[in-house]
Design a protein around this motif. Structure first.
Motif, short mmCIF file in Angstrom:
data_model
loop_
_atom_site.label_atom_id
_atom_site.label_comp_id
_atom_site.label_asym_id
_atom_site.label_seq_id
_atom_site.Cartn_x
_atom_site.Cartn_y
_atom_site.Cartn_z
N GLY A 46 0.80 -1.22 0.00
CA GLY A 46 0.00 0.00 0.00
C GLY A 46 0.83 1.26 0.00
O GLY A 46 0.30 2.36 0.17
N ALA A 47 2.14 1.13 -0.20
CA ALA A 47 3.01 2.30 -0.18
C ALA A 47 2.88 3.14 -1.44
O ALA A 47 3.11 4.35 -1.41
N VAL A 48 2.52 2.50 -2.56
CA VAL A 48 2.46 3.19 -3.84
C VAL A 48 1.11 2.93 -4.50
O VAL A 48 0.62 1.80 -4.50
N SER A 49 0.52 3.98 -5.05
CA SER A 49 -0.69 3.87 -5.85
C SER A 49 -0.43 4.52 -7.20
O SER A 49 0.18 5.59 -7.27
N VAL A 50 -0.90 3.87 -8.25
CA VAL A 50 -0.77 4.41 -9.61
C VAL A 50 -2.17 4.54 -10.20
O VAL A 50 -2.95 3.59 -10.18
N VAL A 51 -2.46 5.72 -10.70
CA VAL A 51 -3.77 6.00 -11.29
C VAL A 51 -3.60 6.08 -12.81
O VAL A 51 -2.75 6.83 -13.30
N VAL A 52 -4.37 5.29 -13.54
CA VAL A 52 -4.26 5.29 -15.00
C VAL A 52 -5.62 5.59 -15.61
O VAL A 52 -6.67 5.28 -15.05
N GLU A 53 -5.58 6.21 -16.80
CA GLU A 53 -6.80 6.43 -17.57
C GLU A 53 -7.28 5.07 -18.09
O GLU A 53 -6.57 4.07 -18.03
N ARG A 57 -2.97 5.03 -19.90
CA ARG A 57 -1.97 6.08 -19.70
C ARG A 57 -2.00 6.56 -18.26
O ARG A 57 -3.07 6.78 -17.69
N VAL A 58 -0.83 6.74 -17.67
CA VAL A 58 -0.73 7.10 -16.26
C VAL A 58 -1.19 8.54 -16.03
O VAL A 58 -0.73 9.47 -16.69
N ARG A 59 -2.09 8.69 -15.07
CA ARG A 59 -2.55 10.01 -14.65
C ARG A 59 -1.70 10.54 -13.51
O ARG A 59 -1.36 11.72 -13.47
N ASN A 86 -0.79 -3.49 -11.91
CA ASN A 86 -2.13 -3.75 -11.40
C ASN A 86 -3.15 -2.77 -11.97
O ASN A 86 -4.26 -3.15 -12.35
N ALA A 87 -2.76 -1.50 -12.04
CA ALA A 87 -3.66 -0.49 -12.58
C ALA A 87 -3.91 -0.73 -14.07
O ALA A 87 -5.04 -0.59 -14.56
N THR A 88 -2.86 -1.12 -14.80
CA THR A 88 -3.01 -1.37 -16.23
C THR A 88 -3.95 -2.55 -16.49
O THR A 88 -4.77 -2.51 -17.41
N MET A 89 -3.84 -3.60 -15.68
CA MET A 89 -4.71 -4.76 -15.85
C MET A 89 -6.17 -4.38 -15.58
O MET A 89 -7.09 -4.84 -16.27
N GLN A 90 -6.41 -3.53 -14.60
CA GLN A 90 -7.76 -3.07 -14.34
C GLN A 90 -8.32 -2.28 -15.51
O GLN A 90 -9.47 -2.45 -15.92
N ALA A 191 5.88 9.21 -12.43
CA ALA A 191 4.79 9.30 -13.41
C ALA A 191 5.33 9.62 -14.81
O ALA A 191 4.82 9.11 -15.82
N GLU A 192 6.36 10.44 -14.88
CA GLU A 192 6.95 10.80 -16.17
C GLU A 192 7.45 9.56 -16.92
O GLU A 192 7.18 9.40 -18.12
N VAL A 193 8.15 8.68 -16.22
CA VAL A 193 8.69 7.48 -16.86
C VAL A 193 7.56 6.52 -17.26
O VAL A 193 7.56 5.96 -18.36
N LEU A 194 6.58 6.34 -16.38
CA LEU A 194 5.48 5.43 -16.69
C LEU A 194 4.68 5.92 -17.90
O LEU A 194 4.27 5.13 -18.75
#
Length: 232
Positions: A46-53, A57-59, A86-90, A191-194
């Protein structure tokens, strides 16, 4: 005469009273981001969360408060990769659900002539053989485009990564930078790299060809299909 030291509401307060009031007044809470139209993936800690459209694409990348208490900073790269995947699979799952039946196609234009020639068993076999041939060719070409690894590095030089087939397969973060860098700066470079990895990946094409198009057209018009096979 006794001096009246009582204070009245309209009199100016002393500076120290204003300062005390400011100290006890809590700062306004930051508005919570609305991620209803996106997908959020997190690592196991739970240390990192990634939000994607929904297109992958990473938001944003978000580090939890006191994330260094949850994981060793040397494990941050793996945590970011897990959260991003995980975010990409969702997002992929929601995209497939939104598309519905992959055989669906747009209706034919009204002025286009429709072939109503009866469909025999031999015609069906020839069509399916042609579709299989086109799909085999598509799959072969897919391996040569989508599976090519892509790489990216942040402009600050502290983060770099590699992605293949839409997944993060390698992620590296400068440990010394991660030890003391401000969280906002870290979130920005991550986020820039992702985003760069997503943008540099080859778009996934859809199967195409005359036989596939014909099969899609038949599947999109059940009434026409029944007429073609003599059931209507």
């Amino acid at each position: 005469m006794v001096e009246d030291n009582r204070r009245w509401g309209f009199e100016e307060a002393e500076d120290w009273e204003y300062e005390a009031g400011r100290r006890v007044t809590p700062p306004p809470a930051s508005p919570q981001p609305d991620d209803a139209d996106a997908c959020v993936g997190a690592d196991a800690s739970g240390a990192v969360s990634v939000v994607v459209e929904l297109d992958g694409r990473v938001r944003a990348v978000r580090l939890a408060a006191r994330w260094r208490d949850s994981i060793d900073q040397r494990a941050l790269d793996a945590a970011v990769a897990d959260a991003a995947n995980n975010a990409t699979m969702q997002a992929l799952s929601r995209s497939v659900e939104a598309q519905g039946d992959l055989t669906a196609v747009e209706p034919l234009p009204p002025d286009r002539s429709v072939d109503e020639t009866p469909f025999t068993r031999d015609d069906a076999m020839r069509l399916f053989d042609a579709v299989n041939t086109e799909l085999a060719s598509f799959t072969s070409g897919l391996d040569q485009t989508v599976n090519v690894p892509v790489q990216a590095e942040s402009r600050g030089g502290h983060v770099r990564g590699t992605a293949q087939s839409g997944r993060i397969v390698r992620f590296e973060i400068d440990d010394r930078w991660a030890h003391a860098a401000p969280e906002a700066e870290m979130e920005g470079e991550l986020a820039e790299v992702l985003r760069a990895l997503h943008d540099r990946a080859a778009p996934v094409p859809r199967p195409a060809g005359p036989a596939i198009a014909e099969l899609q057209a038949l599947a999109s018009d059940p009434a026409r299909l029944l007429r073609k096979v003599g059931l209507a």
